[in-house]
Design a protein around this motif. Structure first.
Motif, PDB file in Angstrom:
ATOM      1  N   SER A  39     -11.624  -8.812   0.443  1.00  0.00           N
ATOM      2  CA  SER A  39     -12.116  -8.385  -0.864  1.00  0.00           C
ATOM      3  C   SER A  39     -11.642  -9.285  -1.999  1.00  0.00           C
ATOM      4  N   ASP A  40     -10.669 -10.209  -1.706  1.00  0.00           N
ATOM      5  CA  ASP A  40     -10.086 -11.105  -2.719  1.00  0.00           C
ATOM      6  C   ASP A  40      -9.449 -10.337  -3.864  1.00  0.00           C
ATOM      7  N   LEU A  41      -9.020  -9.107  -3.619  1.00  0.00           N
ATOM      8  CA  LEU A  41      -8.345  -8.308  -4.636  1.00  0.00           C
ATOM      9  C   LEU A  41      -6.838  -8.457  -4.488  1.00  0.00           C
ATOM     10  N   SER A  42      -6.153  -8.660  -5.604  1.00  0.00           N
ATOM     11  CA  SER A  42      -4.704  -8.699  -5.583  1.00  0.00           C
ATOM     12  C   SER A  42      -4.147  -7.291  -5.558  1.00  0.00           C
ATOM     13  N   LEU A  43      -2.824  -7.185  -5.338  1.00  0.00           N
ATOM     14  CA  LEU A  43      -2.207  -5.864  -5.348  1.00  0.00           C
ATOM     15  C   LEU A  43      -2.326  -5.219  -6.731  1.00  0.00           C
ATOM     16  N   ALA A  44      -2.248  -6.030  -7.774  1.00  0.00           N
ATOM     17  CA  ALA A  44      -2.402  -5.497  -9.121  1.00  0.00           C
ATOM     18  C   ALA A  44      -3.823  -4.971  -9.333  1.00  0.00           C
ATOM     19  N   ALA A  45      -4.819  -5.705  -8.782  1.00  0.00           N
ATOM     20  CA  ALA A  45      -6.204  -5.245  -8.907  1.00  0.00           C
ATOM     21  C   ALA A  45      -6.421  -3.941  -8.151  1.00  0.00           C
ATOM     22  N   LEU A  46      -5.803  -3.811  -6.960  1.00  0.00           N
ATOM     23  CA  LEU A  46      -5.898  -2.557  -6.218  1.00  0.00           C
ATOM     24  C   LEU A  46      -5.278  -1.411  -7.015  1.00  0.00           C
ATOM     25  N   ALA A  47      -4.150  -1.683  -7.672  1.00  0.00           N
ATOM     26  CA  ALA A  47      -3.487  -0.637  -8.455  1.00  0.00           C
ATOM     27  C   ALA A  47      -4.367  -0.171  -9.616  1.00  0.00           C
ATOM     28  N   SER A  48      -5.109  -1.112 -10.228  1.00  0.00           N
ATOM     29  CA  SER A  48      -5.949  -0.748 -11.367  1.00  0.00           C
ATOM     30  C   SER A  48      -7.206   0.014 -10.950  1.00  0.00           C
ATOM     31  N   ARG A  49      -7.612  -0.113  -9.674  1.00  0.00           N
ATOM     32  CA  ARG A  49      -8.839   0.527  -9.214  1.00  0.00           C
ATOM     33  C   ARG A  49      -8.598   1.752  -8.341  1.00  0.00           C
ATOM     34  N   THR A  50      -7.335   2.028  -8.021  1.00  0.00           N
ATOM     35  CA  THR A  50      -7.009   3.204  -7.201  1.00  0.00           C
ATOM     36  C   THR A  50      -5.957   4.034  -7.910  1.00  0.00           C
ATOM     37  N   SER A  51      -5.563   5.124  -7.301  1.00  0.00           N
ATOM     38  CA  SER A  51      -4.554   6.004  -7.898  1.00  0.00           C
ATOM     39  C   SER A  51      -3.145   5.682  -7.421  1.00  0.00           C
ATOM     40  N   TYR A  52      -2.936   4.479  -6.847  1.00  0.00           N
ATOM     41  CA  TYR A  52      -1.627   4.072  -6.348  1.00  0.00           C
ATOM     42  C   TYR A  52      -1.175   2.816  -7.083  1.00  0.00           C
ATOM     43  N   SER A  53       0.128   2.695  -7.308  1.00  0.00           N
ATOM     44  CA  SER A  53       0.675   1.570  -8.060  1.00  0.00           C
ATOM     45  C   SER A  53       0.739   0.316  -7.200  1.00  0.00           C
ATOM     46  N   ARG A  54       1.005  -0.810  -7.865  1.00  0.00           N
ATOM     47  CA  ARG A  54       1.119  -2.083  -7.147  1.00  0.00           C
ATOM     48  C   ARG A  54       2.280  -2.045  -6.156  1.00  0.00           C
TER      49      ARG A  54
END
Length: 301
Positions: free
Chosen positions: A29-44
């Motif tokens: 998905s080329d998403l960073s951990l920070a990007a995952l945190a911004s799009r989900t309910s879980y932190s980086r």
């Protein structure tokens, strides 16, 4: 793209398969951990702990990662359920039965001060300190038992204030240690007898597996299904880099069905995956090279 950290050695095979698939999905998905945190309910930091095997990943996190990456979560949920069942069947680490009183300083203090100090220490303790405290309590109890046994077995003529002969003291200590050790063995055996028998499962199936060794295939029909004698699983998910007797079983059954991977070493490599794809295509299954419950059912027919 940075390399992932190696998963902890104690990570189970089923948990490892789940994390490998989640890592692949995140990388594609080329998403960073920070990007995952911004799009989900879980932190980086939570995603970092989940994907590196430091903490079990929740089911909701698996579903949200699939949603963010635009993929169907069904296969990931199956992997999660298998890993969750393996964690539930794993024996829980033992804990001491009785807490000990908080340590006292060398100077005397009032009961009120001792109570306040104990409450403050209890609030500051972390889970790791709790485990260390329980372990220390167990060691203290063992020492107390040894001392009590030594005092009981000492000769009646020995009284406080008198010098104890070295031979008597050594003999009493050795006997106390032997009694304590024997009691521990009997207790352990009692626990073993009372504990329920462990059910054979995906995690226990690979016990004794030696990597790099070639195993024999003696396929026979037993209870209406084909078995090669290495594993009786019907649901373990196998993919690239899976290892153990479950893989040996699958390799032997593939050969029996006419799709030999050429090796029977318990390592799920590209050759084994290619043979699995051909078998799946011939039996009208999903051709993904991953051996799951549907593929196992056809292999054991």
């Amino acid at each position: 793209m940075p390399r992932w950290k190696e998963l902890p050695a104690e990570t189970s095979n089923s948990e490892r398969q789940l994390l490998v698939q989640l890592r692949r999905l995140k990388d594609h998905s080329d998403l960073s951990l920070a990007a995952l945190a911004s799009r989900t309910s879980y932190s980086r930091s939570s995603w970092e702990r989940y994907l590196n095997g430091k903490k079990p990943v929740p089911r909701k996190a698996v579903e949200e990662l699939a949603r963010v990456c635009g993929t169907e979560p069904t296969r990931l949920i199956v992997l999660y359920d298998v890993a969750e069942r393996a964690r539930a069947e794993a024996p829980a680490p033992g804990r001491a039965d009785e807490p000990s009183s908080p340590p006292r300083s060398a100077q005397s203090s009032s009961p009120a001060q001792d109570q306040e100090q104990g409450q403050e220490q209890e609030r500051e303790q972390t889970p790791d300190q709790d485990q260390d405290r329980d372990r220390d309590q167990g060691q203290d109890r063992d020492r107390d038992r040894a001392q009590e046994s030594a005092s009981t077995l000492a000769p009646a003529s020995v009284r406080p204030g008198r010098t104890v002969p070295l031979g008597w003291m050594l003999a009493a200590v050795a006997l106390a240690v032997a009694v304590a050790f024997g009691a521990g063995v009997l207790t352990a055996r009692g626990w073993d007898d009372e504990a329920p028998a462990e059910k054979p499962g995906p995690v226990a199936a690979g016990a004794g597996y030696l990597r790099g060794q070639t195993y024999k295939c003696a396929v026979r029909r037993q209870d209406g299904e084909l078995r090669a004698g290495h594993s009786d699983t019907r649901e373990m998910l196998l993919d690239i880099n899976s290892t153990g007797f479950d893989v040996v079983e699958a390799q032997c059954l593939l050969r029996e069905k006419g799709f030999s991977p050429g090796v029977f070493d318990g390592l799920y490599d590209e050759r084994t995956k290619g043979a699995a794809k051909k078998f799946q295509q011939a039996h009208h299954l999903v051709v993904d090279g991953i051996i799951g419950p549907d593929t196992w059912r056809e292999l054991r027919r």
